[in-house]
Design an enzyme around this catalytic site. Structure first.
Site, PDB file in Angstrom:
ATOM      1  N   TYR A  13       0.850  -1.205   0.000  1.00 49.75           N
ATOM      2  CA  TYR A  13       0.000   0.000   0.000  1.00 49.75           C
ATOM      3  C   TYR A  13       0.879   1.248   0.000  1.00 49.75           C
ATOM      4  CZ  TYR A  13      -3.743   3.237   1.320  1.00 49.75           C
ATOM      5  OH  TYR A  13      -4.643   4.285   1.350  1.00 49.75           O
ATOM      6  N   ALA A  57       4.014   1.453  -0.978  1.00 49.73           N
ATOM      7  CA  ALA A  57       4.725   1.527  -2.267  1.00 49.73           C
ATOM      8  C   ALA A  57       3.778   2.022  -3.357  1.00 49.73           C
ATOM      9  CB  ALA A  57       5.279   0.146  -2.627  1.00 49.73           C
ATOM     10  N   ALA A  58       2.555   1.515  -3.351  1.00 49.56           N
ATOM     11  CA  ALA A  58       1.593   1.898  -4.392  1.00 49.56           C
ATOM     12  C   ALA A  58       1.251   3.388  -4.287  1.00 49.56           C
ATOM     13  CB  ALA A  58       0.323   1.060  -4.262  1.00 49.56           C
ATOM     14  N   LYS A  59       1.016   3.886  -3.075  1.00 48.32           N
ATOM     15  CA  LYS A  59       0.595   5.287  -2.943  1.00 48.32           C
ATOM     16  C   LYS A  59       1.749   6.240  -3.268  1.00 48.32           C
ATOM     17  CE  LYS A  59      -3.768   4.688  -2.038  1.00 48.32           C
ATOM     18  NZ  LYS A  59      -4.746   4.943  -3.104  1.00 48.32           N
TER      19      LYS A  59
HETATM   20  N1  LIG Z   1     -10.192   5.981   4.105  1.00 49.02           N
HETATM   21  C1  LIG Z   1      -9.002   6.515   4.339  1.00 49.02           C
HETATM   22  O1  LIG Z   1      -8.639   6.803   5.506  1.00 49.02           O
HETATM   23  C2  LIG Z   1      -8.062   6.827   3.215  1.00 49.02           C
HETATM   24  C3  LIG Z   1      -6.889   7.543   3.510  1.00 49.02           C
HETATM   25  C4  LIG Z   1      -6.016   7.819   2.469  1.00 49.02           C
HETATM   26  C5  LIG Z   1      -6.290   7.420   1.184  1.00 49.02           C
HETATM   27  N2  LIG Z   1      -7.443   6.717   0.935  1.00 49.02           N
HETATM   28  C6  LIG Z   1      -7.671   6.254  -0.441  1.00 49.02           C
HETATM   29  O2  LIG Z   1      -8.941   6.698  -0.876  1.00 49.02           O
HETATM   30  C7  LIG Z   1      -9.510   5.720  -1.755  1.00 49.02           C
HETATM   31  C8  LIG Z   1     -10.886   5.286  -1.277  1.00 49.02           C
HETATM   32  O3  LIG Z   1     -10.746   4.756   0.042  1.00 49.02           O
HETATM   33  P1  LIG Z   1     -12.017   4.285   0.883  1.00 49.02           P
HETATM   34  O4  LIG Z   1     -11.601   4.252   2.297  1.00 49.02           O
HETATM   35  O5  LIG Z   1     -13.227   5.084   0.483  1.00 49.02           O
HETATM   36  O6  LIG Z   1     -12.146   2.782   0.362  1.00 49.02           O
HETATM   37  P2  LIG Z   1     -13.416   1.784   0.442  1.00 49.02           P
HETATM   38  O7  LIG Z   1     -12.847   0.425   0.670  1.00 49.02           O
HETATM   39  O8  LIG Z   1     -14.419   2.313   1.408  1.00 49.02           O
HETATM   40  O9  LIG Z   1     -14.028   1.846  -1.013  1.00 49.02           O
HETATM   41  C9  LIG Z   1     -13.298   1.325  -2.107  1.00 49.02           C
HETATM   42  C10 LIG Z   1     -14.244   1.115  -3.286  1.00 49.02           C
HETATM   43  O10 LIG Z   1     -13.460   0.520  -4.327  1.00 49.02           O
HETATM   44  C11 LIG Z   1     -14.147  -0.628  -4.825  1.00 49.02           C
HETATM   45  N3  LIG Z   1     -13.169  -1.584  -5.332  1.00 49.02           N
HETATM   46  C12 LIG Z   1     -12.332  -2.384  -4.627  1.00 49.02           C
HETATM   47  N4  LIG Z   1     -11.603  -3.145  -5.459  1.00 49.02           N
HETATM   48  C13 LIG Z   1     -11.979  -2.802  -6.724  1.00 49.02           C
HETATM   49  C14 LIG Z   1     -11.590  -3.234  -8.017  1.00 49.02           C
HETATM   50  N5  LIG Z   1     -10.656  -4.182  -8.182  1.00 49.02           N
HETATM   51  N6  LIG Z   1     -12.191  -2.685  -9.100  1.00 49.02           N
HETATM   52  C15 LIG Z   1     -13.147  -1.727  -8.952  1.00 49.02           C
HETATM   53  N7  LIG Z   1     -13.561  -1.281  -7.748  1.00 49.02           N
HETATM   54  C16 LIG Z   1     -12.974  -1.803  -6.644  1.00 49.02           C
HETATM   55  C17 LIG Z   1     -14.923  -1.166  -3.632  1.00 49.02           C
HETATM   56  O11 LIG Z   1     -16.000  -2.019  -4.017  1.00 49.02           O
HETATM   57  C18 LIG Z   1     -15.392   0.149  -2.997  1.00 49.02           C
HETATM   58  O12 LIG Z   1     -16.578   0.620  -3.607  1.00 49.02           O
HETATM   59  C19 LIG Z   1      -8.491   4.573  -1.831  1.00 49.02           C
HETATM   60  O13 LIG Z   1      -7.658   4.743  -2.953  1.00 49.02           O
HETATM   61  C20 LIG Z   1      -7.716   4.739  -0.557  1.00 49.02           C
HETATM   62  O14 LIG Z   1      -6.433   4.167  -0.620  1.00 49.02           O
HETATM   63  C21 LIG Z   1      -8.331   6.422   1.913  1.00 49.02           C
END
Ligand SMILES: NC(=O)c1ccc[n+]([C@@H]2O[C@H](COP(=O)([O-])OP(=O)(O)OC[C@H]3O[C@@H](n4cnc5c(N)ncnc54)[C@H](O)[C@@H]3O)[C@@H](O)[C@H]2O)c1
Length: 248
Positions: free
Chosen positions: A154, A156-158
């Site tokens: 995660y 590395a990806a971000k």
């Molecule tokens: N929540 C946090 O604290 C946070 C912090 C920093 C960054 N982010 C980033 O924000 C983004 C959203 O995070 P979130 O917490 O809302 O995530 P979440 O898990 O609540 O939602 C992710 C969504 O992506 C969909 N998904 C998962 N795998 C998939 C795939 N292979 N193809 C298509 N859709 C897919 C899921 O069904 C879901 O609707 C992510 O990139 C996450 O890394 C989140």
């Protein structure tokens, strides 16, 4: 008041729940047409059912074939894409270097980084037809500094998303397409609540100078700003929206 062209055509990957769902709703409430590309048919159909301007397309954004099919479908209905939000991502369990399996390494890299490459590449022909194309990538504080209870692929990806954002911005500037990333730190989505118990949630909030988690709607508001004409001279940037957890 933020200016915006009427009736933009928007793609939100992972737009069914969490930050993606708040983003889908925010664009759809403005009257923009939103395509939700997601692997969760139940939540995807639900969010599309609640928003008359949202359409769900079942798509695993780590699969080149499914991404190509989804973009072909969109191209049959719409002559362009104005905004691409590469939001799908996340991880399910904190991991150390030692307990990360090879499969997990690839699965998390594919979801958080390869998906950005695949979806952007497939969307480019339609994005180039927009008068003001915008790409917004979801990065993370985890890609900027060492954070607590995360996972090696995660991180590395971000970090990769932030780098790729700069490359995409340089390459696509001549097409008038801007590319920026958001780096939130702690956003209270169901996924985060399932990852941490109450004490861990409180411990994380205590590391944030503003003392609380961010809401998905607050992240969506930043996505809307980066998609607006007012943000038109900004490209290649990672915007830290983290409650003061990391200050540059
Ligand atoms: N929540 C946090 O604290 C946070 C912090 C920093 C960054 N982010 C980033 O924000 C983004 C959203 O995070 P979130 O917490 O809302 O995530 P979440 O898990 O609540 O939602 C992710 C969504 O992506 C969909 N998904 C998962 N795998 C998939 C795939 N292979 N193809 C298509 N859709 C897919 C899921 O069904 C879901 O609707 C992510 O990139 C996450 O890394 C989140």
């Amino acid at each position: 008041m933020t200016e915006r062209p009427p009736g933009r055509i928007v793609i939100v990957t992972g737009g069914a729940v969490g930050i993606g769902r708040a983003t889908t709703t925010a664009f759809a409430d403005l009257g923009d047409l939103v395509y939700v590309l997601d692997i969760d048919p139940e939540a995807g159909s639900e969010v599309a059912g609640l928003n008359e301007h949202a359409t769900f397309i079942s798509c695993d954004v780590t699969s080149p074939a499914e991404v190509t099919d989804a973009l072909r479908l969109i191209g049959e209905e719409s002559d362009r894409i104005d905004v691409l939000v590469n939001n799908a991502g996340g991880f399910r369990s904190p991991r150390t270097l030692e307990d990360t399996s090879f499969e997990e390494w690839h699965q998390i890299l594919d979801l958080n980084l390869t998906s950005v490459f695949l979806t952007t590449q497939a969307a480019l022909p339609l994005l180039r037809r927009s008068e003001s194309g915008r790409i917004i990538n979801l990065g993370s504080l985890a890609g900027q500094l060492n954070t607590w209870r995360t996972a090696p692929p995660y991180v590395a990806a971000k970090a990769g998303v932030h780098g790729l954002t700069r490359l995409m911005a340089s390459e696509l500037a001549e097409d008038g397409i801007t590319v920026n990333a958001l780096a939130p730190s702690a956003v209270l989505t169901e996924r985060i609540e399932s990852l941490r118990d109450k004490a861990e949630l409180e411990a994380t909030a205590a590391t944030i100078p503003l003392g609380r988690y961010q809401s998905p709607e607050e992240v969506a508001a930043w996505v809307l700003f980066l998609a607006s004409s007012e943000a038109g001279f900004m490209t290649g940037q990672t915007v830290s929206v983290n409650g003061g957890r990391f200050m540059t």
